[in-house]
Design an enzyme around this catalytic site. Structure first.
Site, mmCIF file in Angstrom:
data_model
loop_
_atom_site.group_PDB
_atom_site.id
_atom_site.type_symbol
_atom_site.label_atom_id
_atom_site.label_comp_id
_atom_site.label_asym_id
_atom_site.label_seq_id
_atom_site.Cartn_x
_atom_site.Cartn_y
_atom_site.Cartn_z
ATOM 1 N N ARG A 5 66.949 37.307 -4.196
ATOM 2 C CA ARG A 5 65.921 37.690 -3.210
ATOM 3 C C ARG A 5 64.525 37.674 -3.853
ATOM 4 O O ARG A 5 63.684 38.501 -3.576
ATOM 5 C CB ARG A 5 66.226 39.049 -2.572
ATOM 6 C CG ARG A 5 67.619 39.159 -1.935
ATOM 7 C CD ARG A 5 67.884 37.993 -0.978
ATOM 8 N NE ARG A 5 69.181 38.112 -0.289
ATOM 9 C CZ ARG A 5 70.207 37.292 -0.496
ATOM 10 N NH1 ARG A 5 70.139 36.284 -1.356
ATOM 11 N NH2 ARG A 5 71.326 37.437 0.199
ATOM 12 N N ALA A 8 62.108 40.941 -3.254
ATOM 13 C CA ALA A 8 62.804 42.241 -3.284
ATOM 14 C C ALA A 8 62.278 43.155 -4.385
ATOM 15 O O ALA A 8 62.900 44.174 -4.682
ATOM 16 C CB ALA A 8 64.312 42.013 -3.464
ATOM 17 N N GLY A 57 58.273 46.176 -5.286
ATOM 18 C CA GLY A 57 57.301 45.360 -6.015
ATOM 19 C C GLY A 57 56.909 44.096 -5.271
ATOM 20 O O GLY A 57 55.862 43.503 -5.550
ATOM 21 N N GLU A 116 53.999 45.159 -3.507
ATOM 22 C CA GLU A 116 52.881 45.267 -4.470
ATOM 23 C C GLU A 116 52.286 43.886 -4.764
ATOM 24 O O GLU A 116 51.068 43.726 -4.852
ATOM 25 C CB GLU A 116 53.387 45.932 -5.759
ATOM 26 C CG GLU A 116 53.818 47.368 -5.507
ATOM 27 C CD GLU A 116 54.427 48.056 -6.719
ATOM 28 O OE1 GLU A 116 55.331 47.469 -7.352
ATOM 29 O OE2 GLU A 116 54.005 49.177 -7.037
ATOM 30 N N GLU A 163 61.794 52.637 -3.143
ATOM 31 C CA GLU A 163 61.885 53.328 -4.420
ATOM 32 C C GLU A 163 62.353 54.769 -4.235
ATOM 33 O O GLU A 163 63.139 55.285 -5.023
ATOM 34 C CB GLU A 163 60.520 53.318 -5.140
ATOM 35 C CG GLU A 163 60.169 51.968 -5.767
ATOM 36 C CD GLU A 163 59.465 51.005 -4.817
ATOM 37 O OE1 GLU A 163 59.556 51.192 -3.582
ATOM 38 O OE2 GLU A 163 58.831 50.047 -5.311
HETATM 39 C C1 1HE Z 1 68.501 41.912 -6.560
HETATM 40 C C2 1HE Z 1 67.397 42.613 -6.059
HETATM 41 C C3 1HE Z 1 66.511 43.203 -6.997
HETATM 42 C C4 1HE Z 1 68.528 41.875 -4.399
HETATM 43 N N1 1HE Z 1 66.783 43.046 -8.306
HETATM 44 N N2 1HE Z 1 68.698 41.779 -7.870
HETATM 45 N N3 1HE Z 1 63.435 46.985 -4.321
HETATM 46 C C5 1HE Z 1 64.589 47.233 -3.745
HETATM 47 O O1 1HE Z 1 65.156 48.297 -3.868
HETATM 48 C C6 1HE Z 1 65.166 46.105 -2.899
HETATM 49 C C7 1HE Z 1 66.538 45.750 -3.332
HETATM 50 N N4 1HE Z 1 67.096 44.701 -2.484
HETATM 51 C C8 1HE Z 1 67.463 44.925 -1.189
HETATM 52 O O2 1HE Z 1 67.296 45.979 -0.611
HETATM 53 C C9 1HE Z 1 68.137 43.775 -0.487
HETATM 54 O O3 1HE Z 1 68.642 42.889 -1.469
HETATM 55 C C10 1HE Z 1 67.219 42.983 0.470
HETATM 56 C C11 1HE Z 1 66.878 43.844 1.691
HETATM 57 C C12 1HE Z 1 65.940 42.521 -0.231
HETATM 58 C C13 1HE Z 1 67.947 41.702 0.938
HETATM 59 O O4 1HE Z 1 69.213 42.057 1.485
HETATM 60 P P1 1HE Z 1 70.355 40.941 1.567
HETATM 61 O O5 1HE Z 1 71.491 41.575 2.335
HETATM 62 O O6 1HE Z 1 69.806 39.676 2.083
HETATM 63 O O7 1HE Z 1 70.807 40.628 0.073
HETATM 64 P P2 1HE Z 1 71.746 41.469 -0.916
HETATM 65 O O8 1HE Z 1 73.181 41.197 -0.638
HETATM 66 O O9 1HE Z 1 71.360 42.909 -0.955
HETATM 67 O O10 1HE Z 1 71.339 40.861 -2.326
HETATM 68 C C14 1HE Z 1 71.669 39.524 -2.682
HETATM 69 C C15 1HE Z 1 71.705 39.440 -4.172
HETATM 70 O O11 1HE Z 1 70.388 39.661 -4.674
HETATM 71 C C16 1HE Z 1 72.586 40.526 -4.784
HETATM 72 O O12 1HE Z 1 73.207 39.995 -5.931
HETATM 73 P P3 1HE Z 1 74.737 39.463 -5.882
HETATM 74 O O13 1HE Z 1 75.031 39.075 -7.289
HETATM 75 O O14 1HE Z 1 75.554 40.608 -5.368
HETATM 76 O O15 1HE Z 1 74.732 38.291 -4.930
HETATM 77 C C17 1HE Z 1 71.592 41.571 -5.178
HETATM 78 O O16 1HE Z 1 72.045 42.381 -6.245
HETATM 79 C C18 1HE Z 1 70.407 40.715 -5.609
HETATM 80 N N5 1HE Z 1 69.171 41.468 -5.509
HETATM 81 N N6 1HE Z 1 67.448 42.582 -4.707
HETATM 82 C C19 1HE Z 1 67.855 42.344 -8.706
HETATM 83 N N7 1HE Z 1 65.431 43.868 -6.607
HETATM 84 C C20 1HE Z 1 57.005 47.564 -11.215
HETATM 85 S S1 1HE Z 1 57.962 48.675 -10.453
HETATM 86 C C21 1HE Z 1 58.393 48.029 -8.943
HETATM 87 C C22 1HE Z 1 59.343 48.991 -8.252
HETATM 88 C C23 1HE Z 1 60.410 48.202 -7.519
HETATM 89 O O17 1HE Z 1 60.180 47.120 -7.040
HETATM 90 S S2 1HE Z 1 61.935 48.961 -7.402
HETATM 91 C C24 1HE Z 1 62.901 47.773 -6.503
HETATM 92 C C25 1HE Z 1 62.679 47.964 -5.030
#
Ligand code: 1HE
Length: 258
Positions: free
Chosen positions: A23, A59, A108, A111, A131
């Protein structure tokens, strides 16, 4: 090697976050590429489009890299500062950056979007700062950039009440500037970038470096800075032919809506 493709097309560059399986989560390598690109931009590049592969914009932080690196507080602080440096170069640089948003613009990813200047959003776009729910914190500048766009009170509410804003709500509070139909975001962002690339360099410099910085200043300092910038931009000799076109009624007319 980070998954960011860079394509030059005429006067614009198109940056594509190309990590749809994750993502488009941002790892350290991706931040490094953004930092390098915006540190010394190619002078031939007059505007940038930031787009992504797959159905989502971004994401946020790469949570897997974060988990695997098991960073110390100081290491994470340094990593945040690297994000801040890269995003500052974007926001305060003199190149207009047009973001093509779709799907998740979260954490992020929001951001990153907040460091761009024009945000075109497809109808699938949604905004969140998850977060709070995940027990982590923003670190890529949201407390400054996102809070200033949507107001600090809305940002606190978004995180505490775990709200996701759909595209309309995001548009209403400035997270998006224009809503387009699905699949039309890239083309619209490219059209805006191509038009902005035709502006006088010095005018874009004034708009982009001036307005954000002036809003960090006191009223007196801000007005003084504005007069300095206006003195530079309005006396640009290249401007004279453009004014002559206006007097000759040959300049493009302003439309009531565009
Ligand atoms: C990831 C990440 C990620 C997905 N890092 N791998 N950000 C978040 O908390 C958002 C986290 N992500 C989500 O809530 C969802 O993935 C989405 C809403 C963006 C998309 O949902 P979806 O159903 O299309 O995908 P999915 O099944 O959740 O994810 C697909 C794959 O992407 C899955 O890996 P897989 O090996 O199981 O296929 C997920 O683990 C991977 N993936 N998001 C790593 N963020 C400088 S500080 C900044 C602070 C932050 O940004 S904290 C993060 C906030």
């Amino acid at each position: 090697m980070a998954d960011i493709d860079i394509e030059k097309r005429g006067k614009i560059a198109i940056l594509t976050l190309n990590r749809p399986a994750f993502r488009n989560a941002l790892d350290e390598a991706a931040i490094e590429v953004l930092d390098c690109f915006f540190d010394r931009p190619d002078p031939a590049v007059r505007a940038v489009v930031l787009r992504t592969s797959g159905p989502h914009f971004c994401a946020g932080l790469d949570l897997r890299e974060h988990y695997e690196k098991n960073r110390s507080p100081v290491e994470f602080m340094r990593m945040c500062q690297a994000w801040h440096r890269a995003f500052d170069k974007m926001q305060f640089g003199s190149i207009p950056i047009i973001a093509a948003l779709k799907g998740a613009v979260v954490g992020g990813g929001l951001e990153l979007a907040a460091a761009t200047h024009v945000r075109v959003a497809e109808r699938s776009t949604f905004f969140a700062l998850p977060e709070g729910q995940r027990g982590v914190f923003t670190g890529g500048g949201a407390t400054v950039r996102v809070a200033r766009i949507m107001t600090p009170a809305r940002m606190i509410d978004m995180m505490i009440a775990a709200r996701t804003y759909d595209v309309e709500r995001g548009y209403q509070c400035g997270l998006a500037h224009e809503i387009v139909e699905e699949g039309e975001g890239d083309a619209r962002a490219i059209a805006i970038a191509e038009a902005a690339a035709e502006h006088y360099d010095v005018t874009n410099f004034g708009i982009l470096t001036g307005i954000s910085r002036i809003n960090d200043m006191s009223t007196t300092d801000g007005l003084f800075a504005e007069s300095l910038l206006a003195g530079m931009v309005m006396t640009n000799p290249d401007l004279r032919p453009s004014l002559e076109k206006f007097f000759a009624k040959q300049a493009p007319r302003l439309e009531p809506k565009s």
